[in-house]
Design an enzyme around this catalytic site. Structure first.
Site, PDB file in Angstrom:
ATOM      1  N   GLY A  10      48.060  17.056 -12.587  1.00 12.95           N
ATOM      2  CA  GLY A  10      46.860  17.994 -12.664  1.00 12.95           C
ATOM      3  C   GLY A  10      45.466  17.613 -11.765  1.00 12.95           C
ATOM      4  CG  ASP A  11      44.946  13.604 -11.087  1.00 15.23           C
ATOM      5  OD1 ASP A  11      43.889  13.520 -11.162  1.00 15.23           O
ATOM      6  OD2 ASP A  11      45.726  12.949 -10.845  1.00 15.23           O
TER       7      ASP A  11
END
Length: 313
Positions: free
Chosen positions: A255-256
Site C-alpha cells: 500500500g505504501d
C-alpha cells in the site's frame, strides 16, 4: 519537495522460512533488515522511482541511528528528531512458505515515548513547508502521541498550499477530511466500514468514494487487492485498473508503494491516469517481491498494466 512523516519508525527484521511449525525451532531460508514504517516505505519507493524526498519523524537509540543511515543509503534525505530515551522499535516479519499456501506473521514493537518538546520540534520542521510541497501522513499514531496529531498538523498547514496525502485507518482519515487532503487511499473494506455498508460492486465503491470527496478529499484511490483499484479524481474522472498477474509473496509495504507510485506519477506528469498506472505498478511489484520493489520491477509491471486501464465514465 516531498516530505514523509513516520511517527514510530522501525528496523524490520524480515525472514523467510519453509514449513513453519508451532512450538518448534524453525530455521530461516533468508533474512534481511530494512528501515521500516509506512512513511519510510513511501520514501524508499519514491527514491527508487527517482523522486527526492525527506523523511521526518522520531528516532531513538542505536536502532534509530541504523534506521536513519539505511534510509540515506537508499537515497532518501532524512531529518529525524533524536529522542533522549528508549530505542527505535524492531519489528519481526515472517514469510512462511507452506505446501498449502504462503503464510505471514508479524510481531511489531511498541516504540519509545515521545516527549512534548520533541513534538514541538516536529511542528517547527513542518511549519517550514509551503506552496507546492507535498506531505505524506501514513500509518497509525503511537499511544505516546495525541490521537489528533494528523489534525493538528493539517490545521497548522491549512492554507499554505501544501498538498497532503493521507493513508490511515477509518477514524484518523475521516477526521482530517475537513482540511481537504489532496489524496487519500482507503481500501474497499475500510471504505465500507466508514459508512457501515458492505460494498459488493464497483458502482457502490464509486458512490462512497464520491461521498469522501463531498466530505473534503480531493482524490480518492480505493485499493481492492486482487480486484485492482478505483480512482475518483478531483476533475470528475473515474477509472478502474486491474492488477497485473503474479503471486503475492509479501503484503508489507504494498500500500505504501502504491502511495509513492501515485504521487510520483502525478507530480511528474500532471496526469491522474499515469498516477493510477504507476501507483498500481509500484504496489503490485512490491507485493510480488520479498520487500520494497525497485525501479526495474515496477517498470515490468507497467508493461502489463498499459493495456488494462479502464475508464468508467
Amino acid at each position: 519537495m516531498i516530505y514523509t512523516v513516520t511517527f514510530n519508525p522501525s528496523l524490520d527484521y524480515v525472514v523467510q522460512v519453509k514449513d513453519f511449525k508451532d512450538d518448534a525451532v524453525n530455521r530461516t531460508l533468508s533474512e534481511h533488515v530494512f528501515a521500516g514504517g509506512k512513511g519510510n516505505n513511501v520514501a524508499v519507493v519514491l527514491s527508487n522511482l527517482g523522486m527526492q524526498s525527506r523523511a521526518l519523524g522520531f528516532r531513538a537509540g542505536f536502532t534509530g541511528i541504523a534506521m536513519e543511515q539505511m534510509l540515506r543509503e537508499y537515497g532518501c534525505e532524512t531529518d529525524f528528531i533524536a529522542l533522549d530515551e528508549g530505542m527505535t522499535r524492531i519489528n519481526v516479519k515472517v514469510n512462511a512458505h507452506q505446501e498449502a499456501g504462503n503464510r505471514e506473521f508479524e510481531i511489531n514493537g511498541q516504540g519509545p515515548k515521545i516527549a512534548q518538546d520533541k513534538i514541538g520540534k516536529l511542528f517547527a520542521q513542518l511549519d517550514t513547508l509551503g506552496n507546492e510541497d507535498v506531505l505524506v501522513l501514513s500509518g497509525s499514531i503511537p499511544n505516546t502521541l495525541p490521537d489528533d496529531m494528523y489534525e493538528q498538523i493539517m490545521k497548522r498547514l491549512d492554507g499554505k498550499g501544501v498538498r497532503i496525502a493521507v493513508d490511515a485507518t477509518q477514524d484518523l482519515l475521516l477526521r482530517v477530511l475537513k482540511y481537504h487532503p489532496f489524496f487519500i487511499k482507503p481500501n474497499n473494506h475500510e471504505l465500507g466500514e466508514m459508512f457501515g455498508v458492505n460494498l459488493e460492486s464497483d458502482a457502490q465503491i464509486v458512490t462512497y468514494a464520491k461521498k469522501l470527496q463531498e466530505m473534503g478529499a480531493e482524490n480518492v484511490l480505493v485499493s481492492m487487492a486482487g480486484d485492482g483499484a478505483i480512482l475518483v479524481d478531483e476533475q470528475g474522472g473515474v477509472r478502474k485498473i486491474l492488477p497485473p498477474k503474479g503471486s503475492v509473496v509479501n503484503s508489507v509495504g504494498a500500500g505504501d508503494s502504491m502511495v509513492a507510485g501515485f504521487l510520483a506519477g502525478y507530480l511528474t506528469s500532471g496526469s491522474y491516469e499515469k498516477a493510477l498506472l504507476l501507483g498500481t505498478a509500484a504496489g503490485s511489484a512490491t507485493a510480488f517481491t520479498s520487500w520494497l520493489a525497485g525501479r526495474a520491477q515496477i517498470d515490468e509491471m507497467l508493461k502489463e498494466l498499459g493495456v488494462q486501464e479502464q475508464g468508467m465514465g
